[in-house]
Design a protein around this motif. Structure first.
Motif, mmCIF file in Angstrom:
data_model
loop_
_atom_site.group_PDB
_atom_site.id
_atom_site.type_symbol
_atom_site.label_atom_id
_atom_site.label_comp_id
_atom_site.label_asym_id
_atom_site.label_seq_id
_atom_site.Cartn_x
_atom_site.Cartn_y
_atom_site.Cartn_z
ATOM 1 N N UNK A 1 36.454 32.113 39.122
ATOM 2 C CA UNK A 1 36.598 32.185 37.659
ATOM 3 C C UNK A 1 35.769 33.330 37.086
ATOM 4 N N UNK A 2 34.558 33.449 37.541
ATOM 5 C CA UNK A 2 33.666 34.512 37.082
ATOM 6 C C UNK A 2 34.228 35.883 37.477
ATOM 7 N N UNK A 3 34.730 35.992 38.702
ATOM 8 C CA UNK A 3 35.313 37.232 39.211
ATOM 9 C C UNK A 3 36.503 37.648 38.344
ATOM 10 N N UNK A 4 37.410 36.704 38.094
ATOM 11 C CA UNK A 4 38.622 37.005 37.319
ATOM 12 C C UNK A 4 38.266 37.447 35.900
ATOM 13 N N UNK A 5 37.369 36.696 35.257
ATOM 14 C CA UNK A 5 36.950 37.070 33.887
ATOM 15 C C UNK A 5 36.329 38.455 33.869
ATOM 16 N N UNK A 6 35.398 38.686 34.769
ATOM 17 C CA UNK A 6 34.679 39.960 34.798
ATOM 18 C C UNK A 6 35.577 41.148 35.081
ATOM 19 N N UNK A 7 36.411 41.035 36.103
ATOM 20 C CA UNK A 7 37.277 42.158 36.471
ATOM 21 C C UNK A 7 38.308 42.427 35.384
ATOM 22 N N UNK A 8 38.751 41.380 34.705
ATOM 23 C CA UNK A 8 39.711 41.596 33.624
ATOM 24 C C UNK A 8 39.018 42.194 32.394
ATOM 25 N N UNK A 9 37.922 41.575 31.971
ATOM 26 C CA UNK A 9 37.262 42.015 30.737
ATOM 27 C C UNK A 9 36.538 43.348 30.873
ATOM 28 N N UNK A 10 35.923 43.585 32.018
ATOM 29 C CA UNK A 10 35.112 44.793 32.169
ATOM 30 C C UNK A 10 35.894 45.929 32.813
ATOM 31 N N UNK A 11 36.576 45.643 33.918
ATOM 32 C CA UNK A 11 37.309 46.701 34.632
ATOM 33 C C UNK A 11 38.761 46.846 34.175
ATOM 34 N N UNK A 12 39.204 45.921 33.305
ATOM 35 C CA UNK A 12 40.581 45.950 32.780
ATOM 36 C C UNK A 12 41.627 45.842 33.891
ATOM 37 N N UNK A 13 41.349 44.962 34.870
ATOM 38 C CA UNK A 13 42.309 44.735 35.940
ATOM 39 C C UNK A 13 43.381 43.762 35.484
ATOM 40 N N UNK A 14 44.583 43.937 36.039
ATOM 41 C CA UNK A 14 45.671 43.002 35.821
ATOM 42 C C UNK A 14 45.630 41.902 36.874
ATOM 43 N N UNK A 15 46.506 40.910 36.688
ATOM 44 C CA UNK A 15 46.502 39.729 37.579
ATOM 45 C C UNK A 15 46.853 40.061 39.027
ATOM 46 N N UNK A 16 47.715 41.045 39.240
ATOM 47 C CA UNK A 16 48.119 41.387 40.611
ATOM 48 C C UNK A 16 46.886 41.810 41.418
ATOM 49 N N UNK A 17 46.073 42.672 40.840
ATOM 50 C CA UNK A 17 44.872 43.159 41.538
ATOM 51 C C UNK A 17 43.842 42.039 41.695
ATOM 52 N N UNK A 18 43.661 41.240 40.652
ATOM 53 C CA UNK A 18 42.701 40.128 40.719
ATOM 54 C C UNK A 18 43.093 39.163 41.843
ATOM 55 N N UNK A 19 44.364 38.788 41.891
ATOM 56 C CA UNK A 19 44.849 37.860 42.929
ATOM 57 C C UNK A 19 44.651 38.475 44.313
ATOM 58 N N UNK A 20 45.024 39.741 44.482
ATOM 59 C CA UNK A 20 44.879 40.388 45.795
ATOM 60 C C UNK A 20 43.423 40.457 46.229
ATOM 61 N N UNK A 21 42.531 40.776 45.303
ATOM 62 C CA UNK A 21 41.106 40.870 45.638
ATOM 63 C C UNK A 21 40.534 39.492 45.990
#
Length: 158
Positions: A62-82
């Motif tokens: 949860x922390x990873x998804x929030x951070x990567x989306x809010x700070x790095x502006x990643x989309x769900x595809x990249x978040x899921x893959x990571x």
């Protein structure tokens, strides 16, 4: 096997390692490998970290998804893959994605896409479109969003 550092000392180091920043199990296992422990000793420390709530894969995801989306502006595809790359379960990946609201997700995408379109200083329209799409796809945004936005931007600018 003799240890230059005791099991309780290693445990304390790992508690600090986990409390400093959310960690996934893989990161903790990799860190433990630097200490020349038996697999039983490693398992004992991991069980301790989980029981004492220093290590929590759902919280990490949860922390990873929030951070990567809010700070790095990643989309769900990249978040899921990571997260998959870190061996996070599908259950925890699904929970993590719920941390991002649909409205917030789209707002971030549109803001990022518009900034990126303005930022690309390419005069050849085809090359500019390619750079735009490549950038957003690399960030893990869904292709349908990228291509819809590209059509919207290029139709507005014609």
């Amino acid at each position: 096997m003799s240890h230059s550092i005791s099991i309780p000392e290693i445990t304390k180091k790992l508690e600090y390692y986990c409390s400093y920043q959310e960690r996934c199990h893989n990161e903790v296992i990799d860190k433990l490998k630097t200490f020349y422990l038996t697999s039983e000793e490693r398992d004992t420390i991991i069980v301790h970290l989980i029981q004492e709530n220093f290590l929590n894969e759902e919280r990490f995801a949860c922390s990873f998804a929030r951070g990567k989306h809010n700070i790095k502006k990643w989309g769900k595809v990249r978040i899921v893959n990571e997260l998959k790359f870190r061996n996070i379960s599908k259950y925890n990946i699904d929970k993590a994605l719920k941390e991002i609201t649909p409205e917030g997700y789209l707002n971030t995408f549109y803001e990022l896409a518009e900034k990126q379109w303005e930022f690309i200083k390419e005069t050849n329209p085809q090359k500019k479109k390619k750079k735009f799409c490549d950038y957003l796809l690399r960030k893990g945004w869904e292709s349908h969003l990228v291509f819809e936005k590209l059509n919207e931007i290029t139709n507005d600018n014609e």
